[in-house]
Design a protein around this motif. Structure first.
Motif, PDB file in Angstrom:
ATOM      1  N   ALA A  30      58.892 -68.270 -73.176  1.00  0.00           N
ATOM      2  CA  ALA A  30      58.542 -68.925 -71.914  1.00  0.00           C
ATOM      3  C   ALA A  30      59.718 -68.859 -70.949  1.00  0.00           C
ATOM      4  O   ALA A  30      59.530 -68.644 -69.740  1.00  0.00           O
ATOM      5  N   ARG A  31      60.927 -69.067 -71.462  1.00  0.00           N
ATOM      6  CA  ARG A  31      62.098 -68.976 -70.576  1.00  0.00           C
ATOM      7  C   ARG A  31      62.227 -67.571 -70.010  1.00  0.00           C
ATOM      8  O   ARG A  31      62.474 -67.396 -68.804  1.00  0.00           O
ATOM      9  N   ARG A  32      62.062 -66.565 -70.825  1.00  0.00           N
ATOM     10  CA  ARG A  32      62.165 -65.184 -70.323  1.00  0.00           C
ATOM     11  C   ARG A  32      61.100 -64.912 -69.261  1.00  0.00           C
ATOM     12  O   ARG A  32      61.361 -64.263 -68.249  1.00  0.00           O
ATOM     13  N   ALA A  33      59.890 -65.400 -69.485  1.00  0.00           N
ATOM     14  CA  ALA A  33      58.808 -65.184 -68.516  1.00  0.00           C
ATOM     15  C   ALA A  33      59.107 -65.884 -67.200  1.00  0.00           C
ATOM     16  O   ALA A  33      58.852 -65.344 -66.117  1.00  0.00           O
ATOM     17  N   GLY A  34      59.642 -67.097 -67.274  1.00  0.00           N
ATOM     18  CA  GLY A  34      59.991 -67.813 -66.053  1.00  0.00           C
ATOM     19  C   GLY A  34      61.101 -67.123 -65.290  1.00  0.00           C
ATOM     20  O   GLY A  34      61.080 -67.056 -64.051  1.00  0.00           O
ATOM     21  N   GLU A  35      62.090 -66.604 -66.010  1.00  0.00           N
ATOM     22  CA  GLU A  35      63.151 -65.837 -65.354  1.00  0.00           C
ATOM     23  C   GLU A  35      62.583 -64.611 -64.666  1.00  0.00           C
ATOM     24  O   GLU A  35      62.975 -64.279 -63.535  1.00  0.00           O
ATOM     25  N   GLU A  36      61.650 -63.945 -65.334  1.00  0.00           N
ATOM     26  CA  GLU A  36      61.057 -62.745 -64.754  1.00  0.00           C
ATOM     27  C   GLU A  36      60.285 -63.078 -63.483  1.00  0.00           C
ATOM     28  O   GLU A  36      60.288 -62.286 -62.523  1.00  0.00           O
ATOM     29  N   TYR A  37      59.638 -64.232 -63.448  1.00  0.00           N
ATOM     30  CA  TYR A  37      58.932 -64.650 -62.242  1.00  0.00           C
ATOM     31  C   TYR A  37      59.880 -64.654 -61.043  1.00  0.00           C
ATOM     32  O   TYR A  37      59.546 -64.144 -59.956  1.00  0.00           O
ATOM     33  N   LEU A  38      61.068 -65.218 -61.211  1.00  0.00           N
ATOM     34  CA  LEU A  38      62.029 -65.277 -60.109  1.00  0.00           C
ATOM     35  C   LEU A  38      62.660 -63.915 -59.844  1.00  0.00           C
ATOM     36  O   LEU A  38      62.848 -63.521 -58.687  1.00  0.00           O
ATOM     37  N   LEU A  39      62.987 -63.189 -60.891  1.00  0.00           N
ATOM     38  CA  LEU A  39      63.647 -61.893 -60.709  1.00  0.00           C
ATOM     39  C   LEU A  39      62.735 -60.884 -60.024  1.00  0.00           C
ATOM     40  O   LEU A  39      63.196 -60.074 -59.206  1.00  0.00           O
ATOM     41  N   GLU A  40      61.444 -60.912 -60.338  1.00  0.00           N
ATOM     42  CA  GLU A  40      60.505 -60.007 -59.668  1.00  0.00           C
ATOM     43  C   GLU A  40      60.498 -60.235 -58.162  1.00  0.00           C
ATOM     44  O   GLU A  40      60.184 -59.322 -57.390  1.00  0.00           O
ATOM     45  N   ARG A  41      60.860 -61.418 -57.764  1.00  0.00           N
ATOM     46  CA  ARG A  41      60.871 -61.802 -56.352  1.00  0.00           C
ATOM     47  C   ARG A  41      62.282 -61.804 -55.777  1.00  0.00           C
ATOM     48  O   ARG A  41      62.510 -62.332 -54.698  1.00  0.00           O
ATOM     49  N   ALA A  42      63.207 -61.178 -56.510  1.00  0.00           N
ATOM     50  CA  ALA A  42      64.614 -61.094 -56.099  1.00  0.00           C
ATOM     51  C   ALA A  42      65.214 -62.465 -55.827  1.00  0.00           C
ATOM     52  O   ALA A  42      66.189 -62.591 -55.094  1.00  0.00           O
ATOM     53  N   LEU A  43      64.616 -63.505 -56.379  1.00  0.00           N
ATOM     54  CA  LEU A  43      65.026 -64.903 -56.231  1.00  0.00           C
ATOM     55  C   LEU A  43      64.782 -65.456 -54.831  1.00  0.00           C
ATOM     56  O   LEU A  43      64.990 -66.657 -54.621  1.00  0.00           O
ATOM     57  N   VAL A  44      64.349 -64.628 -53.879  1.00  0.00           N
ATOM     58  CA  VAL A  44      64.291 -65.091 -52.488  1.00  0.00           C
ATOM     59  C   VAL A  44      63.031 -64.693 -51.729  1.00  0.00           C
ATOM     60  O   VAL A  44      62.837 -65.142 -50.601  1.00  0.00           O
ATOM     61  N   ARG A  45      62.149 -63.874 -52.319  1.00  0.00           N
ATOM     62  CA  ARG A  45      61.035 -63.319 -51.535  1.00  0.00           C
ATOM     63  C   ARG A  45      59.687 -63.570 -52.187  1.00  0.00           C
ATOM     64  O   ARG A  45      59.587 -63.694 -53.408  1.00  0.00           O
ATOM     65  N   ARG A  46      58.676 -63.617 -51.359  1.00  0.00           N
ATOM     66  CA  ARG A  46      57.308 -63.692 -51.859  1.00  0.00           C
ATOM     67  C   ARG A  46      56.924 -62.337 -52.446  1.00  0.00           C
ATOM     68  O   ARG A  46      57.188 -61.293 -51.841  1.00  0.00           O
ATOM     69  N   LEU A  47      56.287 -62.342 -53.594  1.00  0.00           N
ATOM     70  CA  LEU A  47      55.870 -61.080 -54.210  1.00  0.00           C
ATOM     71  C   LEU A  47      54.767 -60.412 -53.396  1.00  0.00           C
ATOM     72  O   LEU A  47      54.714 -59.185 -53.298  1.00  0.00           O
ATOM     73  N   SER A  48      53.909 -61.211 -52.762  1.00  0.00           N
ATOM     74  CA  SER A  48      52.757 -60.668 -52.051  1.00  0.00           C
ATOM     75  C   SER A  48      53.145 -59.958 -50.765  1.00  0.00           C
ATOM     76  O   SER A  48      52.585 -58.903 -50.434  1.00  0.00           O
ATOM     77  N   THR A  49      54.104 -60.492 -50.022  1.00  0.00           N
ATOM     78  CA  THR A  49      54.433 -59.950 -48.698  1.00  0.00           C
ATOM     79  C   THR A  49      55.866 -59.446 -48.577  1.00  0.00           C
ATOM     80  O   THR A  49      56.177 -58.724 -47.628  1.00  0.00           O
ATOM     81  N   GLY A  50      56.717 -59.845 -49.484  1.00  0.00           N
ATOM     82  CA  GLY A  50      58.129 -59.482 -49.370  1.00  0.00           C
ATOM     83  C   GLY A  50      58.902 -60.323 -48.375  1.00  0.00           C
ATOM     84  O   GLY A  50      60.093 -60.112 -48.181  1.00  0.00           O
TER      85      GLY A  50
END
Length: 327
Positions: free
Chosen positions: A206-226
Motif C-alpha cells: 500500500a505504501r508503494r502504491a501511494g508513493e506511485e500515485y504522487l510520483l506519477e504526478r511528479a508530486l505537483v501536477r494533475r494526471l488528467s491535465t498536467g
C-alpha cells in the motif's frame, strides 16, 4: 548567507530544531546531537508542551479538538482555521521534534488516553482510530512512537486505499479520487509503522502504491491535465500540519528513500526545483504564512520572515538530492 553563517543562524534555535541541524546538516556524531535531542524534554518548545498535558493524559481536554470547542461559534466558522492544541496535534509536534517517548511512557500516556480519550467522531476509542485517513495516519505514527498497538489501524489503510492508488479523507462522503493531502499524510503513517514494526506485505504494498500515485504526478501536477494541482504546492509554511506542499512531500520521499536504501526517484525533479526556487539569495527560506487557529504558543516566525524550520527542511532536501545528482 555564507554556509558558516547559515549554520550558526540555524544552531541558534530551540533544541527541537537544533538537534536536527546537528545530525542532518552538520553530520555531528551521535553523542552531540543526541545530547541536544535529550534537552527537548526539559527546555523550550518540548518542555512547554509537556507542561500543558492534562491529568487524564490528554491536551486541552480532547482528542482532535479541545474539550471546550464550540462547534457553532466563531472559531468553527473561521475559514481554514481550527484549534491546534488538542491531543493529536500536540503529540504530532512532540514526536516530530524528537521527544524521547520514554518521557510520555513514564506518564502512562498510552494507558490514560485509552481510558479517557475518545474521538469526536462517533465517540470511538483513541487508539482504535477513526474514519479520517489523516487522523488515522497520525494515530499510527504516534502509536508506534509511544508503543501502543495500532497494527489494526495500519491494516485499515490497505482496505481503504482507492482505486487510483492513494487515499482521500472524504471517502466516507463518497469520494473516489485520491487527495494529495490525504495521500501524503497516509504515507507518513505507513512509513512510521514500517520503520517501527517492519509492516506487513500488504501495508508495504500500500505504501508503494501511494508513493506511485504522487510520483506519477511528479508530486505537483494533475494526471488528467498536467496542470499544477493547486496553489498550495509551492506555498511553504511551518508547521506543515495536514497541508501538502512540494517541500512537505520531498521531506517524506527523502525519509522513505533513506529507510529503503534507495536513490531519489527522478520523478521528484520538478518538486525539488520548486523547493530550490524558494531559497533566497542568502540561503534561507521565508515563512509562507501559518494556518490560523489557536495554538499553545508560536514556534516559527510570521509570514515573510526567514524561517529556521523551513530552512532546515529545504536545505536537507536539497543536500540529499544534490548529493545523489553529483552536484
Amino acid at each position: 548567507m555564507p554556509t558558516d553563517a547559515a549554520h550558526s543562524w540555524l544552531l541558534d534555535s530551540d533544541p527541537a530544531l537544533r538537534w536536527q541541524v546537528e545530525r542532518d546538516l552538520l553530520g555531528e556524531p551521535p553523542e552531540v546531537w543526541e545530547a541536544t535531542r535529550a534537552r527537548v524534554a526539559t527546555e523550550g518548545f518540548g518542555a512547554r508542551l509537556l507542561a500543558h498535558q492534562d491529568p487524564d493524559g490528554q491536551w486541552d481536554g480532547g482528542a482532535f479538538f479541545p474539550g471546550d470547542f464550540d462547534w457553532q461559534g466563531p472559531e468553527a466558522a473561521e475559514p481554514g482555521a481550527q484549534p491546534w492544541t488538542a491531543t493529536t496535534w500536540t503529540l504530532n509536534s512532540l514526536r516530530e521534534w524528537g521527544l524521547d517517548p520514554a518521557v510520555l511512557r513514564e506518564r502512562r500516556t498510552v494507558e490514560l488516553l485509552a481510558e479517557n480519550s475518545r474521538w469526536e467522531y462517533e465517540n470511538r476509542p483513541y487508539w482504535g482510530g477513526e474514519v479520517d485517513c489523516c487522523v488515522n495516519a497520525w494515530t499510527v505514527a504516534n502509536g508506534v512512537w509511544l508503543g501502543a498497538d495500532v497494527d489494526g489501524i495500519a491494516a485499515w489503510f490497505v482496505e481503504h486505499r482507492l482505486a487510483d492508488g492513494g487515499w482521500n479523507c472524504d471517502w466516507v462522503e463518497g469520494s473516489k479520487r485520491s487527495s494529495f493531502h490525504s495521500t501524503l499524510n497516509s504515507l507518513k503513517g505507513l512509513l512510521a509503522h514500517e520503520v517501527a514494526t517492519g509492516g506487513t506485505a500488504e501495508t508495504r504494498a500500500a505504501r508503494r502504491a501511494g508513493e506511485e500515485y504522487l510520483l506519477e504526478r511528479a508530486l505537483v501536477r494533475r494526471l488528467s491535465t498536467g496542470e499544477p494541482v493547486g496553489p498550495w504546492v509551492d506555498h511553504f509554511a511551518y508547521p506543515f500540519r495536514w497541508r501538502y506542499s512540494a517541500l512537505n512531500a520531498a521531506e517524506y520521499f527523502r525519509a522513505a528513500a533513506l529507510f529503503d536504501g534507495t536513490a531519489p526517484d527522478p520523478r521528484l525533479a520538478e518538486a525539488i526545483e520548486l523547493v530550490r526556487a524558494a531559497r533566497q539569495p542568502d540561503g534561507r527560506w521565508l515563512q509562507g504564512g501559518r494556518q490560523p487557529g489557536r495554538v499553545w504558543f508560536e514556534v516559527d516566525v510570521p509570514a515573510g520572515e526567514p524561517s529556521r524550520w523551513l530552512t532546515l527542511s529545504g536545505t536537507r532536501v536539497l543536500d540529499w538530492w544534490d548529493a545523489h545528482a553529483g552536484r
